[in-house]
Write a protein that holds these residues in place. Structure first.
Motif, PDB file in Angstrom:
ATOM      1  N   GLN A  21      -1.987   2.384   4.201  1.00  0.00           N
ATOM      2  CA  GLN A  21      -3.183   1.093   4.127  1.00  0.00           C
ATOM      3  C   GLN A  21      -3.120   0.413   2.670  1.00  0.00           C
ATOM      4  O   GLN A  21      -3.250  -0.600   2.450  1.00  0.00           O
ATOM      5  CB  GLN A  21      -4.761   1.550   4.238  1.00  0.00           C
ATOM      6  N   ALA A  22      -2.914   0.630   1.596  1.00  0.00           N
ATOM      7  CA  ALA A  22      -3.696   0.582   0.315  1.00  0.00           C
ATOM      8  C   ALA A  22      -2.589  -0.105   0.284  1.00  0.00           C
ATOM      9  O   ALA A  22      -2.576  -1.624  -0.899  1.00  0.00           O
ATOM     10  CB  ALA A  22      -4.172   1.536  -0.938  1.00  0.00           C
ATOM     11  N   ASP A  23      -0.762   0.084   0.145  1.00  0.00           N
ATOM     12  CA  ASP A  23       0.205  -0.692  -0.741  1.00  0.00           C
ATOM     13  C   ASP A  23       0.191  -1.927   1.010  1.00  0.00           C
ATOM     14  O   ASP A  23       1.086  -1.662   2.051  1.00  0.00           O
ATOM     15  CB  ASP A  23       1.334   0.172   0.088  1.00  0.00           C
ATOM     16  N   THR A  24      -0.238  -2.843   0.755  1.00  0.00           N
ATOM     17  CA  THR A  24      -0.708  -3.755   2.163  1.00  0.00           C
ATOM     18  C   THR A  24       0.404  -4.450   1.983  1.00  0.00           C
ATOM     19  O   THR A  24       0.915  -5.134   3.344  1.00  0.00           O
ATOM     20  CB  THR A  24      -1.507  -4.350   2.074  1.00  0.00           C
ATOM     21  N   ASP A  25       1.695  -4.467   0.796  1.00  0.00           N
ATOM     22  CA  ASP A  25       2.993  -5.120   0.653  1.00  0.00           C
ATOM     23  C   ASP A  25       3.757  -4.666   1.710  1.00  0.00           C
ATOM     24  O   ASP A  25       5.294  -5.285   1.481  1.00  0.00           O
ATOM     25  CB  ASP A  25       3.169  -6.548  -0.052  1.00  0.00           C
ATOM     26  N   GLU A  26       3.989  -3.795   1.913  1.00  0.00           N
ATOM     27  CA  GLU A  26       4.602  -2.424   2.457  1.00  0.00           C
ATOM     28  C   GLU A  26       5.949  -2.099   1.391  1.00  0.00           C
ATOM     29  O   GLU A  26       6.852  -2.081   1.206  1.00  0.00           O
ATOM     30  CB  GLU A  26       4.869  -2.386   3.675  1.00  0.00           C
ATOM     31  N   ASN A  27       5.985  -2.409   0.175  1.00  0.00           N
ATOM     32  CA  ASN A  27       6.881  -2.634  -0.727  1.00  0.00           C
ATOM     33  C   ASN A  27       6.823  -1.066  -1.779  1.00  0.00           C
ATOM     34  O   ASN A  27       7.751  -0.921  -2.661  1.00  0.00           O
ATOM     35  CB  ASN A  27       6.858  -3.646  -1.705  1.00  0.00           C
ATOM     36  N   GLY A  28       5.852   0.125  -1.447  1.00  0.00           N
ATOM     37  CA  GLY A  28       6.077   1.196  -1.955  1.00  0.00           C
ATOM     38  C   GLY A  28       5.835   1.826  -3.643  1.00  0.00           C
ATOM     39  O   GLY A  28       5.325   2.376  -3.985  1.00  0.00           O
ATOM     40  N   GLN A  29       4.685   0.117  -3.952  1.00  0.00           N
ATOM     41  CA  GLN A  29       4.274   0.206  -4.509  1.00  0.00           C
ATOM     42  C   GLN A  29       2.566  -0.105  -3.976  1.00  0.00           C
ATOM     43  O   GLN A  29       2.413  -0.693  -3.921  1.00  0.00           O
ATOM     44  CB  GLN A  29       4.640  -0.565  -6.017  1.00  0.00           C
ATOM     45  N   PHE A  30       1.671  -0.061  -5.797  1.00  0.00           N
ATOM     46  CA  PHE A  30       0.026  -0.160  -5.639  1.00  0.00           C
ATOM     47  C   PHE A  30       0.264  -1.110  -7.156  1.00  0.00           C
ATOM     48  O   PHE A  30       0.418  -0.681  -7.611  1.00  0.00           O
ATOM     49  CB  PHE A  30      -0.437   0.617  -6.009  1.00  0.00           C
ATOM     50  N   SER A  31       0.062  -2.524  -6.601  1.00  0.00           N
ATOM     51  CA  SER A  31      -0.746  -3.958  -7.451  1.00  0.00           C
ATOM     52  C   SER A  31      -1.764  -3.537  -7.808  1.00  0.00           C
ATOM     53  O   SER A  31      -2.830  -2.907  -6.986  1.00  0.00           O
ATOM     54  CB  SER A  31      -0.422  -5.552  -7.235  1.00  0.00           C
ATOM     55  N   LYS A  32      -2.382  -3.814  -9.446  1.00  0.00           N
ATOM     56  CA  LYS A  32      -3.686  -3.980  -9.006  1.00  0.00           C
ATOM     57  C   LYS A  32      -4.494  -4.364  -8.237  1.00  0.00           C
ATOM     58  O   LYS A  32      -6.044  -4.100  -7.776  1.00  0.00           O
ATOM     59  CB  LYS A  32      -3.800  -4.709 -10.595  1.00  0.00           C
ATOM     60  N   ALA A  33      -4.258  -5.456  -7.405  1.00  0.00           N
ATOM     61  CA  ALA A  33      -4.714  -6.393  -6.852  1.00  0.00           C
ATOM     62  C   ALA A  33      -4.998  -5.269  -5.332  1.00  0.00           C
ATOM     63  O   ALA A  33      -5.892  -5.494  -4.745  1.00  0.00           O
ATOM     64  CB  ALA A  33      -3.748  -7.739  -6.392  1.00  0.00           C
ATOM     65  N   GLU A  34      -3.950  -4.311  -5.333  1.00  0.00           N
ATOM     66  CA  GLU A  34      -3.739  -3.846  -4.168  1.00  0.00           C
ATOM     67  C   GLU A  34      -4.603  -2.551  -4.183  1.00  0.00           C
ATOM     68  O   GLU A  34      -5.904  -2.370  -3.061  1.00  0.00           O
ATOM     69  CB  GLU A  34      -2.533  -2.806  -3.352  1.00  0.00           C
ATOM     70  N   VAL A  35      -5.200  -2.376  -4.965  1.00  0.00           N
ATOM     71  CA  VAL A  35      -5.959  -1.163  -5.447  1.00  0.00           C
ATOM     72  C   VAL A  35      -7.392  -1.279  -5.128  1.00  0.00           C
ATOM     73  O   VAL A  35      -8.176  -0.874  -5.392  1.00  0.00           O
ATOM     74  CB  VAL A  35      -5.580  -0.529  -7.129  1.00  0.00           C
ATOM     75  N   THR A  36      -7.931  -2.687  -5.820  1.00  0.00           N
ATOM     76  CA  THR A  36      -8.775  -3.181  -6.305  1.00  0.00           C
ATOM     77  C   THR A  36      -9.422  -3.127  -5.159  1.00  0.00           C
ATOM     78  O   THR A  36     -10.631  -3.056  -4.899  1.00  0.00           O
ATOM     79  CB  THR A  36      -9.245  -4.720  -7.446  1.00  0.00           C
TER      80      THR A  36
END
Length: 64
Positions: A21-36
């Motif tokens: 759910q947090a990895d909204t762009d589904e690239n296997g990484q978490f950006s600061k914006a996604e985590v926030t």
């Protein structure tokens, strides 16, 4: 997939769902914006009385 017990997901399955759910762009990484965004959403869900803090007043009457 994982096994369900009593209609609830086990800790590993629940954690994986949160990650998906947090990895909204589904690239296997978490950006600061996604985590926030994920933390903001969680905070809003937990702050049941919408007073800007999470306290005992926000806790459900039954165990999790």
């Amino acid at each position: 997939m994982g096994m369900h017990h009593g209609g609830r997901m086990g800790p590993q399955m629940g954690g994986m769902q949160l990650i998906r759910q947090a990895d909204t762009d589904e690239n296997g990484q978490f950006s600061k914006a996604e985590v926030t965004a994920a933390v903001d959403k969680l905070f809003a869900r937990m702050d049941r009385n919408e007073d800007g803090v999470i306290s005992i007043d926000d806790m459900p009457d039954r165990p999790f």
